[in-house]
Design a protein around this motif. Structure first.
Motif, PDB file in Angstrom:
ATOM      1  N   THR A 294      -8.559  -0.866   3.787  1.00  0.00           N
ATOM      2  CA  THR A 294      -7.868  -0.599   2.441  1.00  0.00           C
ATOM      3  C   THR A 294      -6.236  -1.195   2.395  1.00  0.00           C
ATOM      4  O   THR A 294      -5.458  -0.808   3.180  1.00  0.00           O
ATOM      5  CB  THR A 294      -7.534   0.766   2.161  1.00  0.00           C
ATOM      6  OG1 THR A 294      -9.052   1.481   2.389  1.00  0.00           O
ATOM      7  CG2 THR A 294      -7.116   0.947   0.670  1.00  0.00           C
ATOM      8  N   VAL A 295      -6.019  -2.106   1.517  1.00  0.00           N
ATOM      9  CA  VAL A 295      -4.834  -2.872   1.609  1.00  0.00           C
ATOM     10  C   VAL A 295      -3.902  -2.476   0.636  1.00  0.00           C
ATOM     11  O   VAL A 295      -4.359  -1.808  -0.340  1.00  0.00           O
ATOM     12  CB  VAL A 295      -4.986  -4.477   1.422  1.00  0.00           C
ATOM     13  CG1 VAL A 295      -5.996  -5.084   2.503  1.00  0.00           C
ATOM     14  CG2 VAL A 295      -5.651  -4.739   0.286  1.00  0.00           C
ATOM     15  N   ALA A 296      -2.827  -2.548   0.827  1.00  0.00           N
ATOM     16  CA  ALA A 296      -1.647  -2.391  -0.106  1.00  0.00           C
ATOM     17  C   ALA A 296      -1.905  -3.220  -1.797  1.00  0.00           C
ATOM     18  O   ALA A 296      -2.357  -4.079  -1.662  1.00  0.00           O
ATOM     19  CB  ALA A 296      -0.093  -2.505   0.219  1.00  0.00           C
ATOM     20  N   GLY A 297      -1.478  -2.697  -2.742  1.00  0.00           N
ATOM     21  CA  GLY A 297      -1.705  -3.176  -4.146  1.00  0.00           C
ATOM     22  C   GLY A 297      -1.191  -4.529  -4.218  1.00  0.00           C
ATOM     23  O   GLY A 297      -1.696  -5.442  -5.018  1.00  0.00           O
ATOM     24  N   ASP A 298      -0.003  -4.976  -3.394  1.00  0.00           N
ATOM     25  CA  ASP A 298       0.500  -6.198  -3.651  1.00  0.00           C
ATOM     26  C   ASP A 298       0.059  -7.297  -2.590  1.00  0.00           C
ATOM     27  O   ASP A 298       0.490  -8.339  -2.395  1.00  0.00           O
ATOM     28  CB  ASP A 298       2.139  -6.009  -3.660  1.00  0.00           C
ATOM     29  CG  ASP A 298       2.548  -5.603  -2.247  1.00  0.00           C
ATOM     30  OD1 ASP A 298       1.746  -4.838  -1.498  1.00  0.00           O
ATOM     31  OD2 ASP A 298       3.737  -5.537  -1.972  1.00  0.00           O
ATOM     32  N   ALA A 299      -0.901  -6.844  -1.816  1.00  0.00           N
ATOM     33  CA  ALA A 299      -1.489  -7.793  -0.922  1.00  0.00           C
ATOM     34  C   ALA A 299      -2.372  -8.594  -1.526  1.00  0.00           C
ATOM     35  O   ALA A 299      -3.063  -8.262  -2.387  1.00  0.00           O
ATOM     36  CB  ALA A 299      -2.311  -6.822   0.242  1.00  0.00           C
ATOM     37  N   ALA A 300      -2.200  -9.911  -1.107  1.00  0.00           N
ATOM     38  CA  ALA A 300      -3.042 -10.783  -1.705  1.00  0.00           C
ATOM     39  C   ALA A 300      -4.060 -11.296  -0.545  1.00  0.00           C
ATOM     40  O   ALA A 300      -5.415 -11.444  -1.017  1.00  0.00           O
ATOM     41  CB  ALA A 300      -2.383 -12.257  -2.010  1.00  0.00           C
TER      42      ALA A 300
END
Length: 338
Positions: A294-300
């Motif tokens: 699960t990646v952070a919201g600002d991860a591309a």
């Protein structure tokens, strides 16, 4: 027998000249009218005192000289008994050169609006005439009486010509002043790089239009004008994480027309995303595991390794659940970065 003796000891009155002493712009033919009791009249043109040894007057005298020169005619008459009369002295001044050209204010140039032009004539000028159609000015044209309104459409040139006459009618030299009108502003300058989000300082280049003379800019979001920083070459723009820097630029042409304002916004993102989380979490398992990140919201993008190498953007891109398995007693280390 009675004898009468008449005694005459008075000389004749001075002769009268025509043309009279004055200032002239051309040669003068001067005639002398002696007094009625004059027998002979003599004259000089070199300022010396005339006598009966000087030139005898018999016909009109040509008086002429170069511009600015004064010729002094002196003449005297004798009566029949030789009495010397009263001296005539007449100064003929020659003014053969017209006034210098008037000066115009504002001077010839390129303007972005109508101009009110005043003419200053030379001190010896009597009247001044002008044209606005490029024709030669003379005393048949418009007499100058006050400021001249000069205007034209964009790209058009109006030629003001003016000349002065002195009191004698000498024509002066001609002023010719071209007023060009540039009423269209340059297009807005280009700014590179474009608006966007950046993770490091940027070198900003402004490209003015071809008809721009000067360009000014701001980096604080304020409106640029010709009191702001003059653009002379690329400049650096930087900001803290999440900071926004607004660059604005405007160009002026030679006539002072201002372009529309170009504006770009640089947003700085200098902090990477938080680490992704893994499910199931690290632990000891008795069977193969399907691990999701699960990646952070600002991860591309997210990259991972399972061989112990540090993950970076050269490693495997995370696109879905990762199968993790190994032999008994073996540990597999999952590392991931966004």
């Amino acid at each position: 027998t009675q004898n009468e003796l008449t005694v005459d000891t008075s000389g004749p009155a001075a002769p009268t000249p025509f043309a009279a002493a004055a200032t002239y712009k051309v040669s003068q033919s001067v005639t002398l009218t002696p007094a009625s009791d004059a027998a002979t009249t003599y004259y000089t043109l070199d300022g010396s005192a005339p006598s009966n040894q000087s030139t005898a007057y018999s016909t009109a005298i040509t008086v002429d000289a170069a511009d600015g020169v004064t010729v002094t005619l002196k003449a005297v008459s004798y009566d029949a008994v030789g009495n010397l009369g009263t001296l005539l002295s007449a100064a003929y001044v020659f003014d053969k050169v017209g006034p210098v050209a008037p000066t115009a204010n504002p001077a010839a140039g390129t303007y972005n609006a109508a101009q009110s032009v005043t003419l200053t004539a030379a001190d010896d000028a009597d009247t001044t005439y002008y044209t606005l159609d490029g024709s030669a000015p003379d005393n048949s044209k418009t007499a100058y009486a006050g400021a001249i309104a000069i205007d034209a459409a964009d790209g058009v040139t109006v030629t003001l010509k003016a000349v002065s006459y002195d009191t004698l009618g000498n024509l002066g030299t001609v002023l010719s002043a071209a007023y060009g009108f540039d009423k269209v502003a340059p297009v807005a300058p280009g700014i590179a790089p474009a608006t966007g989000t950046y993770n490091a300082a940027q070198t900003v280049t402004v490209t003015p239009a071809g008809d721009a003379a000067t360009t000014y800019y701001t980096i604080d979001g304020s409106a640029p004008d010709n009191t702001k920083t003059l653009y002379a070459g690329s400049f650096a723009v930087d900001g803290d994480d999440a900071a926004e820097v607004i660059v604005k630029a405007v160009s002026f042409d030679a006539a002072g027309n201002a372009s529309t304002v170009a504006s770009v916004t640089y947003t700085f993102d200098k902090a990477g995303p938080a680490a992704p989380t893994a499910a199931p979490v690290a632990g000891t398992y008795n069977a193969s595991q399907s691990v999701t990140l699960t990646v952070a919201g600002d991860a591309a993008t997210t990259y991972y390794t399972t061989n112990g190498d540090a993950p970076d953007n050269t490693k495997t891109v995370y696109t879905g659940a990762i199968a993790i398995d190994a032999g008994d007693g073996v540990t597999v280390t999952l590392q991931a970065v966004s």
